[in-house]
Write an enzyme that holds these catalytic residues in place. Structure first.
Site, PDB file in Angstrom:
ATOM      1  N   ALA A 165      40.910  28.178  38.198  1.00 27.02           N
ATOM      2  CA  ALA A 165      41.962  27.593  37.368  1.00 27.02           C
ATOM      3  C   ALA A 165      42.446  28.676  36.414  1.00 27.02           C
ATOM      4  CB  ALA A 165      41.425  26.394  36.592  1.00 27.02           C
ATOM      5  N   GLY A 189      29.775  23.931  41.178  1.00 27.62           N
ATOM      6  CA  GLY A 189      28.933  24.593  40.210  1.00 27.62           C
ATOM      7  C   GLY A 189      29.664  24.724  38.883  1.00 27.62           C
ATOM      8  N   CYS A 242      33.115  25.628  29.729  1.00 25.93           N
ATOM      9  CA  CYS A 242      32.062  26.191  30.589  1.00 25.93           C
ATOM     10  C   CYS A 242      30.700  26.200  29.895  1.00 25.93           C
ATOM     11  CB  CYS A 242      32.433  27.591  31.065  1.00 25.93           C
ATOM     12  SG  CYS A 242      34.000  27.643  31.957  1.00 25.93           S
TER      13      CYS A 242
END
Length: 252
Positions: free
Chosen positions: A181, A95, A197
């Site tokens: 991360a 995702g 993102c």
């Protein structure tokens, strides 16, 4: 007769060091498939063999990855520019949108059978975030969640909001892969070539920058991550030593 699976609380942890993204992804898939296949066997044969859990630590050479719902326009480099930067690019099955991985970043890939713990993906993500929040608190940083945005942030709700840890997971049959991360000593300049993102107007940061240090001890950070993960997931870690490659023989 319904089978009753044994809830396995041991998590095998492997530190892969600096390793190629594609090779590590394939290794994740190998472990993921092993767990899923064992669950299918248990159901078909009405057995109750315990399913293993894994936790991989790794650092990747410079790479950008795009989640299955991501927008390719959030990558701001051409193929040639990627090559010039010494970076690679992959579309993957987690995702989330686009993110960067590179040296100085601690990446964690938990491959868990959530039926050994709880069957709630949202709880899983929140506990991953809490693991990082508690870890960073040990360095004097107050980090938090940002409403509607997975990951760990500083100064949420202010013009100075910045992300220090990205997250993106995949789950099937309650088995997870991919993970988090955490920017520790990462070169943040590589984030300038993406819209991280898919969120415009938000900065990224690292533990090194926030603490004003030349270098943060990454082994120490990993130890703190494992400590908090172990408490939050009520599990027990067992270290596994590989043979030095991702293609060697393992007893799964």
């Amino acid at each position: 007769m319904l089978y009753s699976a044994i809830m396995e609380k041991v998590v095998l942890v492997e530190d892969l060091g600096l390793n190629d993204y594609k090779a590590t992804w394939e290794y994740q898939e190998e472990l993921f498939k092993h767990v899923v296949d064992l669950k299918i066997k248990n159901r078909r044969e009405e057995t109750n063999l315990p399913t293993p859990n894994y936790f991989l630590f790794v650092e990747h050479p410079h790479v950008y990855t795009l989640g299955k719902s991501g927008d390719l326009s959030n990558l701001l480099l051409t193929e040639k520019q990627l090559a010039d930067k010494g970076a690679t690019f992959y579309k993957i099955n987690r995702g989330g949108d686009i993110t960067y991985h590179g040296p100085g970043q601690i990446v964690g890939y938990p491959i868990l059978d959530l039926e050994n713990f709880f069957t709630d993906i949202h709880k899983y993500l929140r506990l991953l975030e809490e693991t990082i929040i508690l870890t960073l608190a040990e360095y004097g940083l107050k980090t938090q969640r940002s409403p509607g945005e997975t990951g760990v942030w500083l100064d949420v709700g202010t013009p100075f909001a910045r992300k220090i840890c990205a997250m993106g997971v995949r789950a099937s049959r309650w088995v997870t892969m991919h993970g988090f991360a955490l920017n520790v000593n990462a070169d943040l300049g590589y984030f300038d070539h993406i819209i991280p993102c898919g969120i415009r107007g938000k900065a990224v940061t690292s533990l090194q920058v926030e603490l004003g240090l030349d270098k943060v001890d990454e082994a120490e950070v990993k130890g703190k991550i494992l400590k908090h993960f172990e408490v939050l997931f009520e599990c027990e870690f067992k270290s596994v030593v590989l043979d030095g490659s991702l293609t060697g023989t393992r007893n799964l």
